[in-house]
Design a protein around this motif. Structure first.
Motif, mmCIF file in Angstrom:
data_model
loop_
_atom_site.group_PDB
_atom_site.id
_atom_site.type_symbol
_atom_site.label_atom_id
_atom_site.label_comp_id
_atom_site.label_asym_id
_atom_site.label_seq_id
_atom_site.Cartn_x
_atom_site.Cartn_y
_atom_site.Cartn_z
ATOM 1 N N ARG A 38 0.845 -1.191 0.000
ATOM 2 C CA ARG A 38 0.000 0.000 0.000
ATOM 3 C C ARG A 38 0.886 1.248 0.000
ATOM 4 N NH1 ARG A 38 -5.310 -0.495 2.109
ATOM 5 N NH2 ARG A 38 -5.127 1.628 2.880
ATOM 6 N N PRO A 39 0.444 2.304 -0.661
ATOM 7 C CA PRO A 39 1.210 3.564 -0.581
ATOM 8 C C PRO A 39 1.342 4.019 0.863
ATOM 9 C CG PRO A 39 -0.423 3.668 -2.332
ATOM 10 C CD PRO A 39 -0.696 2.406 -1.578
ATOM 11 N N ALA A 40 2.510 4.526 1.220
ATOM 12 C CA ALA A 40 2.773 4.908 2.609
ATOM 13 C C ALA A 40 1.870 6.033 3.088
ATOM 14 C CB ALA A 40 4.237 5.305 2.763
ATOM 15 N N ASP A 41 1.399 6.876 2.170
ATOM 16 C CA ASP A 41 0.583 8.017 2.559
ATOM 17 C C ASP A 41 -0.906 7.721 2.499
ATOM 18 O OD1 ASP A 41 0.432 7.743 -0.156
ATOM 19 O OD2 ASP A 41 0.632 9.891 -0.611
ATOM 20 N N ASP A 46 -9.618 4.608 3.526
ATOM 21 C CA ASP A 46 -9.586 5.409 2.314
ATOM 22 C C ASP A 46 -10.982 5.448 1.702
ATOM 23 O OD1 ASP A 46 -9.952 2.925 1.244
ATOM 24 O OD2 ASP A 46 -7.948 2.752 0.410
ATOM 25 N N ARG A 47 -11.106 6.124 0.586
ATOM 26 C CA ARG A 47 -12.421 6.338 -0.012
ATOM 27 C C ARG A 47 -13.082 5.019 -0.410
ATOM 28 N NH1 ARG A 47 -14.627 7.199 -5.143
ATOM 29 N NH2 ARG A 47 -16.391 8.670 -5.173
ATOM 30 N N SER A 48 -12.319 4.129 -1.027
ATOM 31 C CA SER A 48 -12.880 2.856 -1.486
ATOM 32 C C SER A 48 -13.374 2.013 -0.314
ATOM 33 C CB SER A 48 -11.822 2.087 -2.286
ATOM 34 O OG SER A 48 -12.302 0.809 -2.650
ATOM 35 N N PHE A 49 -12.542 1.897 0.725
ATOM 36 C CA PHE A 49 -12.915 1.099 1.890
ATOM 37 C C PHE A 49 -14.117 1.716 2.603
ATOM 38 C CE2 PHE A 49 -12.719 0.034 6.373
ATOM 39 C CZ PHE A 49 -12.583 -1.351 6.339
ATOM 40 N N SER A 50 -14.116 3.036 2.744
ATOM 41 C CA SER A 50 -15.207 3.711 3.450
ATOM 42 C C SER A 50 -16.530 3.550 2.717
ATOM 43 C CB SER A 50 -14.876 5.195 3.628
ATOM 44 O OG SER A 50 -13.716 5.362 4.416
ATOM 45 N N LEU A 51 -16.499 3.654 1.392
ATOM 46 C CA LEU A 51 -17.727 3.481 0.611
ATOM 47 C C LEU A 51 -18.241 2.052 0.735
ATOM 48 C CD1 LEU A 51 -16.956 5.499 -2.652
ATOM 49 C CD2 LEU A 51 -18.585 6.082 -0.836
ATOM 50 N N ARG A 52 -17.330 1.091 0.687
ATOM 51 C CA ARG A 52 -17.747 -0.312 0.809
ATOM 52 C C ARG A 52 -18.335 -0.568 2.188
ATOM 53 N NH1 ARG A 52 -13.397 -2.110 -0.703
ATOM 54 N NH2 ARG A 52 -12.414 -2.908 1.201
ATOM 55 N N LEU A 53 -17.694 -0.030 3.202
ATOM 56 C CA LEU A 53 -18.189 -0.179 4.567
ATOM 57 C C LEU A 53 -19.582 0.437 4.715
ATOM 58 C CD1 LEU A 53 -17.227 -1.159 7.431
ATOM 59 C CD2 LEU A 53 -16.548 1.203 7.839
ATOM 60 N N ALA A 54 -19.781 1.605 4.097
ATOM 61 C CA ALA A 54 -21.049 2.314 4.238
ATOM 62 C C ALA A 54 -22.193 1.583 3.538
ATOM 63 C CB ALA A 54 -20.908 3.733 3.684
ATOM 64 N N TRP A 55 -21.977 1.200 2.261
ATOM 65 C CA TRP A 55 -23.107 0.605 1.549
ATOM 66 C C TRP A 55 -23.447 -0.789 2.058
ATOM 67 C CZ3 TRP A 55 -23.656 -3.844 -1.153
ATOM 68 C CH2 TRP A 55 -22.543 -4.453 -1.723
ATOM 69 N N GLN A 56 -22.435 -1.534 2.540
ATOM 70 C CA GLN A 56 -22.742 -2.845 3.087
ATOM 71 C C GLN A 56 -23.436 -2.733 4.447
ATOM 72 O OE1 GLN A 56 -19.321 -5.448 2.958
ATOM 73 N NE2 GLN A 56 -19.025 -5.128 0.762
ATOM 74 N N GLY A 57 -23.054 -1.739 5.229
ATOM 75 C CA GLY A 57 -23.767 -1.507 6.483
ATOM 76 C C GLY A 57 -25.206 -1.102 6.255
ATOM 77 N N GLU A 184 -6.624 -6.440 -17.229
ATOM 78 C CA GLU A 184 -5.379 -5.717 -17.094
ATOM 79 C C GLU A 184 -5.197 -5.117 -15.708
ATOM 80 O OE1 GLU A 184 -8.616 -2.969 -18.391
ATOM 81 O OE2 GLU A 184 -7.837 -4.922 -19.023
ATOM 82 N N ALA A 185 -6.299 -5.006 -14.910
ATOM 83 C CA ALA A 185 -6.188 -4.414 -13.572
ATOM 84 C C ALA A 185 -5.366 -5.291 -12.634
ATOM 85 C CB ALA A 185 -7.587 -4.191 -12.982
ATOM 86 N N ARG A 186 -5.285 -6.605 -12.941
ATOM 87 C CA ARG A 186 -4.529 -7.507 -12.075
ATOM 88 C C ARG A 186 -3.043 -7.508 -12.416
ATOM 89 N NH1 ARG A 186 -7.759 -10.894 -9.131
ATOM 90 N NH2 ARG A 186 -9.957 -10.897 -9.668
ATOM 91 N N GLU A 187 -2.687 -6.925 -13.577
ATOM 92 C CA GLU A 187 -1.291 -6.868 -13.969
ATOM 93 C C GLU A 187 -0.735 -5.504 -13.607
ATOM 94 O OE1 GLU A 187 -1.070 -7.822 -18.062
ATOM 95 O OE2 GLU A 187 -2.017 -9.790 -17.845
ATOM 96 N N VAL A 188 -0.027 -5.409 -12.508
ATOM 97 C CA VAL A 188 0.458 -4.135 -11.999
ATOM 98 C C VAL A 188 1.913 -3.957 -12.389
ATOM 99 C CG1 VAL A 188 0.769 -2.720 -9.956
ATOM 100 C CG2 VAL A 188 -1.117 -4.342 -10.078
ATOM 101 N N PRO A 189 2.266 -2.870 -13.079
ATOM 102 C CA PRO A 189 3.658 -2.637 -13.427
ATOM 103 C C PRO A 189 4.509 -2.522 -12.174
ATOM 104 C CG PRO A 189 2.203 -1.162 -14.637
ATOM 105 C CD PRO A 189 1.380 -1.829 -13.591
ATOM 106 N N PRO A 190 5.784 -2.960 -12.256
ATOM 107 C CA PRO A 190 6.667 -2.872 -11.086
ATOM 108 C C PRO A 190 6.790 -1.439 -10.593
ATOM 109 C CG PRO A 190 7.632 -4.253 -12.803
ATOM 110 C CD PRO A 190 6.427 -3.597 -13.406
ATOM 111 N N GLY A 191 6.736 -1.294 -9.261
ATOM 112 C CA GLY A 191 6.934 0.023 -8.678
ATOM 113 C C GLY A 191 5.692 0.871 -8.599
ATOM 114 N N ARG A 192 4.556 0.348 -9.091
ATOM 115 C CA ARG A 192 3.323 1.140 -9.038
ATOM 116 C C ARG A 192 2.311 0.397 -8.187
ATOM 117 N NH1 ARG A 192 1.298 3.109 -14.765
ATOM 118 N NH2 ARG A 192 -0.145 4.118 -13.339
ATOM 119 N N GLY A 193 1.966 0.970 -7.047
ATOM 120 C CA GLY A 193 1.053 0.313 -6.122
ATOM 121 C C GLY A 193 -0.384 0.654 -6.394
ATOM 122 N N THR A 194 -1.245 -0.336 -6.209
ATOM 123 C CA THR A 194 -2.675 -0.110 -6.337
ATOM 124 C C THR A 194 -3.287 0.296 -5.025
ATOM 125 O OG1 THR A 194 -3.170 -2.406 -5.842
ATOM 126 C CG2 THR A 194 -2.802 -1.854 -8.156
#
Length: 205
Positions: A38-41, A46-57, A184-194
């Motif tokens: 994960r990116p250090a910052d 984050d937005r994705s996790f919060s949205l998932r948490l909200a709609w599933q709740g 292609e989303a599962r193929e991550v170039p080296p050095g680039r974090g999702t």
């Protein structure tokens, strides 16, 4: 009230103990070590996790309120509306969370892809939780303690359909997400974090 205090304590005991421990021993997803960190910052919520948490709740809460509404307005005999609605809401919320535990095993992988029997601890936790809840709903001495009433066939069917609804809903959402991302989303170039977590168990915790 839709739920009595003793019911809230009970459902927390049933849904937040064994299923949570079972998620902790979820097998690591294939290719987890190939995922970038994960990116250090980037924060945990984050937005994705919060949205998932909200709609599933909201989903679980909406299904519980639907059970209460149907019990109060459609499915109860005259004079038993409140008791039946309370029992249906209590049963739906507890069973719904037990079913939903299977969804959070992975953020994007289908339950069929993971394998229904790939986490024996989760299956045992689910069966134990369902057994405990059925004892409260069916055993007369426990019915009085937890302020529930016996349910007829139509009420049980409604509860089970609403409680199991999170599985097809989340499966559809995951399928749409995979289709939107593409292979292609599962193929991550080296050095680039999702920034994606490596497993659903980690996301759930």
């Amino acid at each position: 009230m839709p739920l009595a205090p003793v019911q809230l304590l009970w459902l927390n005991l049933v849904t937040d103990s064994l299923p949570a421990l079972a998620l902790g021993v979820e097998p690591v997803e294939e290719g987890a070590m190939e995922q970038p960190p994960r990116p250090a910052d980037r924060g945990l919520f984050d937005r994705s996790f919060s949205l998932r948490l909200a709609w599933q709740g909201l989903m679980v809460g909406g299904l519980t309120l639907a059970a209460y509404f149907l019990g109060f307005t459609r499915l109860a005999a005259p004079g038993l509306e409140g008791a039946v609605a309370n029992t249906m809401a209590f049963a739906t919320l507890t069973l719904c969370q037990l079913f939903h535990a299977f969804n959070v095993r992975s953020e994007d992988r289908s339950l069929l892809e993971q394998g229904l029997l790939s986490n024996p601890a989760m299956n045992k936790a689910f069966l134990a939780g369902v057994s405990m809840q059925l004892a409260v709903l069916l055993f007369p001495p426990l019915q009085s303690i937890f302020s529930v009433v016996p349910m007829d066939g139509g009420q049980w069917l409604t509860v089970l359909l609403l409680a199991a609804a999170p599985i097809p809903i989340c499966e559809l959402t995951k399928a749409l997400g995979r289709r939107r991302e593409g292979p292609e989303a599962r193929e991550v170039p080296p050095g680039r974090g999702t920034g994606r977590p490596v497993s659903g168990a980690g996301a759930a915790k």
